[in-house]
Design a protein around this motif. Structure first.
Motif, PDB file in Angstrom:
ATOM      1  N   HIS A  47       7.569  10.556  -1.220  1.00 40.50           N
ATOM      2  CA  HIS A  47       8.492  10.240  -2.318  1.00 40.50           C
ATOM      3  C   HIS A  47       8.237   8.838  -2.862  1.00 40.50           C
ATOM      4  N   PHE A  48       7.923   7.915  -1.978  1.00 43.34           N
ATOM      5  CA  PHE A  48       7.640   6.538  -2.407  1.00 43.34           C
ATOM      6  C   PHE A  48       6.439   6.536  -3.359  1.00 43.34           C
ATOM      7  N   ILE A  49       5.386   7.221  -2.982  1.00 46.56           N
ATOM      8  CA  ILE A  49       4.188   7.243  -3.837  1.00 46.56           C
ATOM      9  C   ILE A  49       4.468   8.009  -5.135  1.00 46.56           C
ATOM     10  N   ASP A  50       5.196   9.102  -5.023  1.00 47.62           N
ATOM     11  CA  ASP A  50       5.531   9.854  -6.241  1.00 47.62           C
ATOM     12  C   ASP A  50       6.380   9.010  -7.192  1.00 47.62           C
ATOM     13  N   CYS A  51       7.224   8.168  -6.623  1.00 48.45           N
ATOM     14  CA  CYS A  51       8.024   7.267  -7.469  1.00 48.45           C
ATOM     15  C   CYS A  51       7.115   6.308  -8.226  1.00 48.45           C
ATOM     16  N   ILE A  52       6.119   5.786  -7.533  1.00 45.74           N
ATOM     17  CA  ILE A  52       5.199   4.835  -8.167  1.00 45.74           C
ATOM     18  C   ILE A  52       4.384   5.535  -9.248  1.00 45.74           C
ATOM     19  N   GLU A  53       3.961   6.754  -8.957  1.00 42.99           N
ATOM     20  CA  GLU A  53       3.027   7.446  -9.852  1.00 42.99           C
ATOM     21  C   GLU A  53       3.729   8.379 -10.837  1.00 42.99           C
ATOM     22  N   GLY A  54       5.051   8.434 -10.775  1.00 43.24           N
ATOM     23  CA  GLY A  54       5.763   9.362 -11.676  1.00 43.24           C
ATOM     24  C   GLY A  54       5.528  10.804 -11.282  1.00 43.24           C
ATOM     25  N   GLY A  55       5.470  11.045  -9.985  1.00 46.38           N
ATOM     26  CA  GLY A  55       5.258  12.413  -9.496  1.00 46.38           C
ATOM     27  C   GLY A  55       6.493  13.265  -9.713  1.00 46.38           C
ATOM     28  N   PRO A  56       6.420  14.525  -9.290  1.00 39.01           N
ATOM     29  CA  PRO A  56       7.522  15.448  -9.568  1.00 39.01           C
ATOM     30  C   PRO A  56       8.769  15.126  -8.740  1.00 39.01           C
ATOM     31  N   ASP A  57       9.857  14.847  -9.418  1.00 42.53           N
ATOM     32  CA  ASP A  57      11.177  14.732  -8.804  1.00 42.53           C
ATOM     33  C   ASP A  57      11.225  13.825  -7.566  1.00 42.53           C
ATOM     34  N   PRO A  58      10.751  12.603  -7.709  1.00 43.13           N
ATOM     35  CA  PRO A  58      10.773  11.738  -6.528  1.00 43.13           C
ATOM     36  C   PRO A  58      12.140  11.116  -6.289  1.00 43.13           C
ATOM     37  N   HIS A  59      12.456  10.896  -5.027  1.00 40.37           N
ATOM     38  CA  HIS A  59      13.725  10.268  -4.674  1.00 40.37           C
ATOM     39  C   HIS A  59      13.496   9.253  -3.572  1.00 40.37           C
ATOM     40  N   ILE A  60      13.951   8.055  -3.806  1.00 41.53           N
ATOM     41  CA  ILE A  60      13.993   7.088  -2.715  1.00 41.53           C
ATOM     42  C   ILE A  60      15.406   7.130  -2.164  1.00 41.53           C
TER      43      ILE A  60
END
Ligand SMILES: NC(=O)c1ccc[n+]([C@@H]2O[C@H](COP(=O)([O-])OP(=O)(O)OC[C@H]3O[C@@H](n4cnc5c(N)ncnc54)[C@H](O)[C@@H]3O)[C@@H](O)[C@H]2O)c1
Length: 486
Positions: free
Chosen positions: A442-455
């Motif tokens: 989720h951390f990486i998806d948040c950085i990269e604008g991945g699908p539905d990320p949540h911290i």
């Protein structure tokens, strides 16, 4: 809203629920319920909505009359503890996650070359392993920061002899983040995408020199995302709040390593609360470590790791807050069993405790109770009592008609749920769940604008957990029975 600006501890918010009652995937697996000794009793169709396709089995006391001996009766009672079982690999588990796609390099700086970053026999933590599996060949660890450069070089040697060599072949070792920054600027290389902080908490979460890692990072790498281990520090709560303010003001992505929030069982509990519009009435948490296997002198010394509630029990204080919400800190009361009291005598302490000042030796058991801001009650017990290696941890959440029990979150996370309309529990377990992978993913998806990320754990929220753990320690110390010396 930026994930770091959001505090997701409110019990009303379900931040990471992707498997709802409408999901056909998660809860349509076949159950492993066995009832071989029991006759099946005809029963009208149960219309209670269970999020599983498992057939409901008869559970009524009159059924016992069909079993004609005591042994069978006992078997019946034991077998019927769970009426429905969900056992499935979760969405997002490391082994069911799609293989990493090729793409641009993802540059990571790791701070601390110790157990949390590279693994140990103590537990399943190992951030480097999760970054490797999330990013594949895209992962480039550009720097490893550790004043113990020998330890850093050693772990790098190991990585370079493995199939993940490409991530570490150009990793440079630095003693400090300032040294790394100077080298980066002179080489005119770009800032890293992420900095993973796994050094001891004494070096961070503060505002004074030597404890102010985050403040330094904000000066040197304000745009980079930070993944920071728990607890947020070892200094004052006020200092941690100042660091929170600085991070929130800066607005970069920050995630704190309270990985248990990412457990699928925990998210299932959130889902049940959300779907049924429940108000949590109480949380009861018990965290019992296996002390025989904890061979770090710092852990046994309150002056270094601050004691087992702040260092370790923090995971369950955090989970309690995740369900109960903000704590009325003034309401916290606590009692402890100290090392010098008869019930606190331990036979297998793996370090030489005589080298630790008596005042700094850790309590063997701490039991606390508090009110949440909404009036609910929380209770928590941390025990230094078990030997062997496995921890025994359990969290209960209570609401009108509902009792949810999270059992064994480290080894085999299982959730038991009792709902209105049925006196028995359903059981949910998720095979191959890996919250360490999920938090990194989720951390990486948040950085990269991945699908539905949540911290799920912001620094702000983690600081509230830090405040609670300190309140527990202080309340227990204020009420402890003094040592009577012969
Ligand atoms: N989430 C979890 O389940 C979990 C599990 C283990 C550890 N942790 C946390 O991770 C953190 C580190 O624990 P660990 O077990 O890896 O400790 P460790 O002692 O194994 O490793 C810490 C490393 O940091 C290095 N270090 C010391 N000062 C430093 C500094 N100023 N800058 C950079 N590196 C420095 C040390 O030389 C050492 O190599 C702690 O906060 C701990 O609570 C979390």
């Amino acid at each position: 809203m930026h994930p770091n600006l959001r505090t997701i501890a409110s019990p009303a918010l379900p931040p990471l629920i992707r498997f709802g009652g409408s999901s056909s995937r998660t809860f349509t697996t076949s159950a492993s319920f066995t009832r071989s000794l029991l006759p099946r009793i005809q029963q009208s169709q149960c219309n209670r909505c269970l999020s599983t396709s498992t057939p409901l089995l008869p559970r009524h006391t009159h059924a016992r009359s069909t079993v004609d001996n005591v042994t069978s009766t006992i078997s019946y009672q034991i077998q019927n503890r769970a009426i429905a079982t969900t056992a499935t690999a979760p969405d997002g588990a490391m082994f069911s996650h799609p293989p990493p796609e090729p793409g641009a390099d993802f540059n990571v700086v790791m701070i601390g070359a110790g157990n949390i970053m590279f693994g140990s026999d103590e537990g399943p933590w190992n951030h480097s392993f999760r970054f490797e599996h999330k990013l594949g060949r895209r992962l480039k660890v550009t720097a490893l920061i550790d004043p113990s450069t020998a330890r850093a070089e050693k772990v790098l040697d190991g990585k370079r002899q493995s199939f993940v060599e490409s991530a570490y072949k150009d990793t440079q070792v630095f003693r400090t983040i300032e040294d790394y920054h100077a080298a980066l600027k002179s080489s005119k290389a770009a800032d890293p995408h992420a900095i993973v902080v796994g050094c001891p908490p004494a070096y961070r979460g503060g505002t004074t020199k030597g404890t102010d890692l985050e403040i330094n990072l904000l000066k040197l790498f304000p745009k980079t995302a930070y993944f920071i281990e728990k607890p947020v520090g070892t200094g004052t709560v006020e200092a941690a709040k100042d660091v929170t303010d600085a991070l929130v003001k800066n607005g970069n992505i920050v995630s704190v390593g309270y990985m248990l929030r990412y457990l699928r069982c925990v998210q299932k509990m959130k889902q049940i609360i959300h779907e049924n519009n429940l108000t949590v009435m109480a949380t009861n948490a018990r965290y019992s470590c296996a002390y025989e296997a904890i061979a770090k002198p710092a852990w046994w010394n309150k002056a270094i790791d601050m004691g087992p509630v702040i260092e370790q029990g923090t995971h369950f204080c955090d989970l309690s807050r995740y369900f109960g919400g903000d704590v009325d800190i003034d309401s916290v009361v606590a009692r402890s069993v100290e090392w010098y009291e008869e019930p606190g005598r331990l036979s297998k302490v793996p370090i030489d405790e005589s080298k630790i000042d008596e005042e700094l030796r850790i309590p063997r058991l701490t039991s606390a109770i508090w009110k949440y801001a909404n009036g609910a009650v929380g209770s928590f017990q941390h025990a230094v009592a078990l030997q062997g290696t496995a921890y025994a941890c359990e969290l209960e959440v209570w609401a009108d008609g509902y009792h949810m029990r999270l059992v064994d979150p480290y080894q085999s996370p299982t959730l038991y749920v009792r709902r209105p309309g049925d006196d028995h529990e359903e059981r949910h377990s998720f095979t191959d769940d890996d919250p360490f992978f999920s938090e990194v993913s989720h951390f990486i998806d948040c950085i990269e604008g991945g699908p539905d990320p949540h911290i799920l754990s912001s620094f702000e929220d983690a600081t509230k957990t830090y405040e609670l753990t300190w309140a527990i320690r202080l309340a227990a110390e204020a009420s402890k029975w003094p040592q009577v010396k012969a």
